[in-house]
Design a protein around this motif. Structure first.
Motif, mmCIF file in Angstrom:
data_model
loop_
_atom_site.group_PDB
_atom_site.id
_atom_site.type_symbol
_atom_site.label_atom_id
_atom_site.label_comp_id
_atom_site.label_asym_id
_atom_site.label_seq_id
_atom_site.Cartn_x
_atom_site.Cartn_y
_atom_site.Cartn_z
ATOM 1 N N THR A 6 71.023 87.756 51.313
ATOM 2 C CA THR A 6 71.088 87.908 52.761
ATOM 3 C C THR A 6 70.018 87.093 53.473
ATOM 4 O O THR A 6 70.064 86.950 54.679
ATOM 5 C CB THR A 6 70.938 89.381 53.152
ATOM 6 N N ILE A 99 64.642 90.950 55.538
ATOM 7 C CA ILE A 99 65.859 91.297 56.280
ATOM 8 C C ILE A 99 65.483 91.960 57.605
ATOM 9 O O ILE A 99 66.068 91.675 58.659
ATOM 10 C CB ILE A 99 66.750 92.233 55.442
ATOM 11 N N GLY A 100 64.481 92.862 57.557
ATOM 12 C CA GLY A 100 64.011 93.495 58.785
ATOM 13 C C GLY A 100 63.430 92.477 59.753
ATOM 14 O O GLY A 100 63.628 92.582 60.985
ATOM 15 N N ILE A 102 64.311 89.316 60.019
ATOM 16 C CA ILE A 102 65.431 88.558 60.591
ATOM 17 C C ILE A 102 66.095 89.352 61.716
ATOM 18 O O ILE A 102 66.437 88.802 62.775
ATOM 19 C CB ILE A 102 66.448 88.212 59.486
ATOM 20 N N LYS A 103 66.278 90.643 61.493
ATOM 21 C CA LYS A 103 66.873 91.483 62.539
ATOM 22 C C LYS A 103 65.988 91.495 63.788
ATOM 23 O O LYS A 103 66.491 91.468 64.921
ATOM 24 C CB LYS A 103 67.062 92.907 62.019
ATOM 25 N N ALA A 104 64.658 91.551 63.568
ATOM 26 C CA ALA A 104 63.737 91.569 64.711
ATOM 27 C C ALA A 104 63.820 90.257 65.491
ATOM 28 O O ALA A 104 63.814 90.254 66.735
ATOM 29 C CB ALA A 104 62.313 91.818 64.221
ATOM 30 N N ASP A 106 66.378 88.236 65.712
ATOM 31 C CA ASP A 106 67.665 88.161 66.407
ATOM 32 C C ASP A 106 67.708 89.054 67.648
ATOM 33 O O ASP A 106 68.500 88.806 68.565
ATOM 34 C CB ASP A 106 68.798 88.554 65.452
ATOM 35 N N ARG A 107 66.866 90.080 67.684
ATOM 36 C CA ARG A 107 66.921 91.034 68.797
ATOM 37 C C ARG A 107 65.742 90.910 69.767
ATOM 38 O O ARG A 107 65.712 91.586 70.797
ATOM 39 C CB ARG A 107 66.965 92.462 68.237
ATOM 40 N N TYR A 123 60.625 97.177 62.601
ATOM 41 C CA TYR A 123 61.886 96.771 61.984
ATOM 42 C C TYR A 123 61.698 96.540 60.485
ATOM 43 O O TYR A 123 62.532 96.943 59.672
ATOM 44 C CB TYR A 123 62.402 95.480 62.631
ATOM 45 N N GLU A 127 63.286 98.872 57.499
ATOM 46 C CA GLU A 127 64.209 98.342 56.496
ATOM 47 C C GLU A 127 63.723 98.676 55.081
ATOM 48 O O GLU A 127 64.530 99.014 54.205
ATOM 49 C CB GLU A 127 64.326 96.822 56.668
#
Length: 291
Positions: A6, A99-100, A102-104, A106-107, A123, A127
């Motif tokens: 991922t 992964i956390g 990447i989410k941060a 993106d948001r 984040y 995760e």
């Protein structure tokens, strides 16, 4: 571990595939992963401004996004350091933490007027905790019971200090506002959090030293089943006539062959075989009767 797939593979970008940094209006960052944390924060702000103006899915967008990931990997390593005492490999924890991150990214929005590190760390930690919650149990149990285990642990600590004794099921139920059946279910489910091999040596003060747990576990006694069957057969055998009981005694008590029994009774071996089949079928039928 499957989470590795991922994380974007473009984090290591060939020079030929990079867009012109001058055209993007961004500072040149040859090795984003080696930038000092303080400088990474300042550079990240410029990249976030540019990221907001790019179309998602384009090569330029991917370049800016992946550079941001590399610039802030130090946040993942910082957060992962809180979990060094866990049994899982640190490499797996960092993968999950990424992964956390990447989410941060993106948001995150600059309009929030908050430092990206402050926004991203929750984040990342969230995760990692989710990874532990979903994979650390030795036996899979429902999410509801996984969360109840945490609540029970906190309740036991609080009530132990308050009551000066280990709380009972009723006291835990009252404290958590739950039924006693739910508390019992949670306690039983908690036993599935860890598991150990029965071949693992156990230390004790005996003269024999450490012995495997398997040596101390009980096992079904085969002789017990035989004893139960004998007791169940006694009244059935008593119902047989004298000749049938004699045949059973010679065949199973004295272990005589069918030919020897036939010679003793003055009948053929085939006749003895039919008699034994009839007798044992009658006894078997009597044993299987459900009262």
């Amino acid at each position: 571990m499957s989470t590795a797939s991922t994380v974007p593979t473009e984090l290591t970008r060939p020079e030929a595939q990079r867009p012109e940094i001058v055209e993007l209006g961004l500072p040149a960052v040859e090795n984003p992963g080696e930038v000092a944390p303080k400088d990474a924060r300042e550079i990240s702000k410029s990249f976030f401004v540019r990221l907001a103006s790019l179309e998602e899915g384009t090569h330029e967008y991917q370049y800016v996004r992946n550079t941001l990931i590399e610039l802030n990997l130090a946040l993942v390593k910082y957060a992962a350091g809180r979990f060094r005492n866990r049994a899982e490999q640190m490499e797996d924890i960092i993968q999950v933490g990424t992964i956390g991150l990447i989410k941060a990214i993106d948001r995150f929005e600059l309009s929030r007027e908050v430092e990206f590190a402050t926004f991203a760390v929750p984040y990342i930690i969230g995760e990692i905790k989710r990874f532990f919650r979903d994979t650390s149990w030795a036996v899979h149990v429902p999410r509801r019971l996984q969360e109840l285990r945490i609540d029970l642990a906190k309740a036991v600590d609080e009530l132990s200090q308050k009551l000066d004794h280990t709380p009972t099921t009723a006291e835990l139920a009252e404290h958590l506002g739950m039924d006693e059946e739910e508390i019992i279910e949670g306690v039983v489910a908690s036993n599935g959090y860890t598991a150990g091999s029965i071949d693992m040596p156990m230390d004790d003060a005996s003269d024999h030293g450490a012995v495997p747990l398997s040596d101390r576990l009980g096992a079904p006694d085969a002789e017990l089943e035989i004893a139960e069957n004998v007791q169940a057969l006694k009244p059935l055998i008593e119902e047989l006539d004298e000749r049938d009981r004699q045949i059973l005694q010679m065949r199973f008590g004295e272990e005589m062959t069918q030919s020897e029994i036939g010679a003793e009774l003055g009948v053929s071996q085939m006749h003895v075989s039919r008699l034994l089949s009839r007798i044992t079928a009658r006894l078997r039928e009597g044993l299987l009767v459900v009262e």
